[in-house]
Enzyme design. Structure first.
Site, short mmCIF file in Angstrom:
data_model
loop_
_atom_site.label_atom_id
_atom_site.label_comp_id
_atom_site.label_asym_id
_atom_site.label_seq_id
_atom_site.Cartn_x
_atom_site.Cartn_y
_atom_site.Cartn_z
N VAL A 1 0.86 -1.18 0.00
CA VAL A 1 0.00 0.00 0.00
C VAL A 1 0.89 1.23 0.00
CG1 VAL A 1 -1.76 1.28 1.27
CG2 VAL A 1 -1.80 -1.22 1.27
N GLU A 2 0.68 2.08 -0.99
CA GLU A 2 1.42 3.34 -1.08
C GLU A 2 0.42 4.47 -0.92
OE1 GLU A 2 3.93 3.35 -4.54
OE2 GLU A 2 4.60 1.30 -4.13
N LEU A 3 0.61 5.31 0.11
CA LEU A 3 -0.38 6.32 0.44
C LEU A 3 -0.04 7.72 -0.06
CD1 LEU A 3 -1.09 5.24 4.13
CD2 LEU A 3 -2.39 4.68 2.08
#
Length: 160
Positions: free
Chosen positions: A18-20
């Site tokens: 997950v890249e926010l």
């Protein structure tokens, strides 16, 4: 292809990265704001891991069948059961034809409906054993009981 793809294709492990934000290493003072901005969607996403099907593949004697293959019709990614015959498969809501098959057993197919609930649909299978394959008469092993030793009579030698 990365480690996530390898794990999914070869071990049925579903890894997620997950890249926010665009910043790979945000400062500590930004972490609380990133969490607040994404908390609700991350929690809802985590709840999705329970959606799909799960169950156990057993024989008629209620023993789990290890290594049985679970095929979801229309999806080119089969999985195998664990040591006790249990399996789990993430699936979106919908109707699926699922087949369980194992060496020495007839395959079994059933319809399973995955709903929008936060729990998996249970799809258990009980497989019927196939009869042992019959060998042709040329391939039949010969037991010692069928063999007879025959003693050839010796002819008399004539003396000269």
């Amino acid at each position: 292809a990365g480690m996530n793809d390898f794990s999914y294709l070869h071990t049925n492990c579903f890894e997620v990265t997950v890249e926010l934000s665009c910043d790979k290493y945000p400062h500590q003072i930004e972490l609380q704001a990133e969490w607040e901005n994404n908390k609700e969607s991350l929690l809802i996403y985590m709840e999705q891991v329970h959606r799909g099907v799960k169950g156990v593949v057993r024989d008629r004697d209620n023993h789990g069948i290890e290594g049985a293959i679970i095929v979801v019709n229309g999806i080119d990614h089969d999985i195998r059961t664990a040591v006790d015959g249990d399996y789990w498969r993430l699936l979106n809501p919908g109707d699926y034809e699922i087949t369980a098959k194992a060496d020495g057993f007839y395959p079994e197919t059933q319809s399973c409906r995955v709903r929008y609930e936060r729990r998996p649909t249970i799809c258990d299978f009980v497989l019927t054993p196939r009869p042992p394959t019959q060998l042709s008469s040329e391939q039949q092993p010969v037991s010692r009981g069928q063999m007879r030793w025959v003693r050839k009579p010796r002819g008399r030698r004539q003396r000269q």
